[in-house]
Design a protein around this motif. Structure first.
Motif, PDB file in Angstrom:
ATOM      1  N   TRP A 152      -2.519   0.155  -5.958  1.00  0.00           N
ATOM      2  CA  TRP A 152      -2.943   0.727  -4.677  1.00  0.00           C
ATOM      3  C   TRP A 152      -3.462   2.146  -4.864  1.00  0.00           C
ATOM      4  CZ3 TRP A 152      -3.722  -2.724  -1.189  1.00  0.00           C
ATOM      5  CH2 TRP A 152      -2.963  -3.895  -1.216  1.00  0.00           C
ATOM      6  N   PRO A 211       0.826  -1.201   0.000  1.00  0.00           N
ATOM      7  CA  PRO A 211       0.000   0.000   0.000  1.00  0.00           C
ATOM      8  C   PRO A 211       0.862   1.253   0.000  1.00  0.00           C
ATOM      9  CG  PRO A 211      -0.786  -1.589   1.615  1.00  0.00           C
ATOM     10  CD  PRO A 211       0.538  -2.090   1.130  1.00  0.00           C
ATOM     11  N   ARG A 247      -8.679  -4.663  -2.422  1.00  0.00           N
ATOM     12  CA  ARG A 247      -7.367  -4.949  -1.840  1.00  0.00           C
ATOM     13  C   ARG A 247      -6.809  -6.279  -2.353  1.00  0.00           C
ATOM     14  NH1 ARG A 247      -9.986  -2.732   2.755  1.00  0.00           N
ATOM     15  NH2 ARG A 247     -10.486  -4.831   3.521  1.00  0.00           N
TER      16      ARG A 247
END
Length: 363
Positions: free
Chosen positions: A356, A2, A326
């Protein structure tokens, strides 16, 4: 991996730099085209059509496809690469074609803070709807033809030029297939499966917005994308799914003030998006009846959209959508990480971060 605040800022700065430079290139392209396009001297419709194509093309967008072209070339070399501007122009002209036809299909009055091409022509010809319709179709067709011509006019070596033109021709074909199955998805009574939703995202968006820019940038830089076809396709498909999930999520659960547009558009248009499919799969009884009554109702009120949103929150739909984002971002980042032994690490890092970024954006 991330985004950290620092890496996110660097990525946004890089995106903004590409956007500023390309917008100048795009303006210069249209300036030259206006004086060189072969058309009868008596015609007023051709310059007007070109003006509308120009206005929509220059009106905005994040130019992420342009960024991908340049960053794909950086996978191979850090030196300047000939042909990237033409590749970027081709990608954005194909995008303009898609926007013009999308707005016609959806009967959308506006696009990027201005009138859609269709509604501009409707205003121009209020008493001749067939003329407005025909000119809109042809404006989109002109943008498509220009997207291929700009590659044919490029100064890159002939084999590279031919390969780049083939990439764009295939991307356009796949996009048309995607448009068809997108409409097909929304017609039937059944809730679309995950495989259907992923395929629509892949054909309609990922193949021209992600895969084609990757291939074009690599070709211009002397890379051989055909050798890595399957992994490039996997990466593009995964990032495309991330982006589509985020778009569909924001359409119902986003902040209208941040996005600058109302929520619930997919509900009103009857689109069986990721969000709508998740809603229909999660609810039953009166709640499902409410969702189904709103689906495809263009007069659906803001209060009804708010009620549908509350139903979704109550059943954990936003959490499930975020989890799916995700999951696909992780897979896409891992796919890009595997490029490190072969391509330049700094450029690979960009493609690792991109999934991300695509799911963290707010509009």
């Amino acid at each position: 991996m991330p985004d950290t605040p620092d890496s996110g800022e660097r990525l946004r700065a890089r995106l903004a730099g590409h956007e500023r430079r390309f917008n100048t290139v795009f303006e210069e392209y249209f300036d030259k085209l206006e004086s060189t396009l072969d058309a009868p001297s008596f015609s007023g419709f051709v310059p007007e059509c070109l003006r509308l194509v120009r206005e929509l093309s220059l009106r905005g967008g994040k130019r992420i496809r342009v960024v991908l072209v340049h960053e794909a070339a950086r996978l191979v070399t850090g030196e300047p690469v000939e042909g990237l501007d033409e590749a970027a122009l081709s990608i954005e002209l194909l995008q303009t074609h898609g926007l013009i036809h999308d707005d016609l299909i959806d009967d959308s009055p506006g696009r990027r803070g201005g009138p859609s091409t269709y509604y501009a022509y409707r205003e121009r010809f209020p008493d001749r709807p067939r003329t407005a319709l025909g000119l809109t179709v042809l404006a989109g067709d002109l943008a498509l033809a220009l997207s291929l011509r700009v590659l044919l006019d490029s100064k890159v070596p002939l084999p590279v030029r031919q390969a780049m033109t083939e990439v764009q021709t295939r991307a356009a074909t796949d996009t048309f297939v995607g448009q068809i199955v997108d409409l097909e998805r929304d017609v039937g009574p059944a809730v679309p499966t995950e495989d259907v939703l992923h395929s629509v995202s892949d054909y309609k968006s990922a193949r021209y917005s992600l895969l084609a820019p990757l291939q074009l940038g690599l070709l211009a830089a002397g890379g051989q994308p055909a050798r890595h076809e399957q992994e490039l396709r996997r990466y593009a498909r995964l990032v495309g799914i991330c982006g589509q999930l985020r778009d569909d999520y924001l359409d119902l659960f986003g902040d209208a003030t941040v996005m600058g547009k109302p929520t619930g558009t997919d509900i009103r248009d009857g689109k069986r998006s990721y969000t709508v499919a998740a809603l229909l799969s999660a609810v039953g009884g009166p709640e499902r009846a409410l969702v189904e009554s709103a689906l495809g109702d263009p007069s659906c009120t803001a209060d009804t959209i708010a009620a549908v949103r509350e139903i979704g929150v109550r059943h954990g739909v936003p959490d499930r959508l975020r989890s799916a984002m995700r999951h696909h971002a992780e897979r896409a980042a891992a796919e890009a990480a595997a490029w490190r032994p072969r391509w330049r690490g700094e450029a690979v890092a960009f493609f690792e971060r991109l999934p991300w970024w695509s799911i963290e954006r707010s509009h």
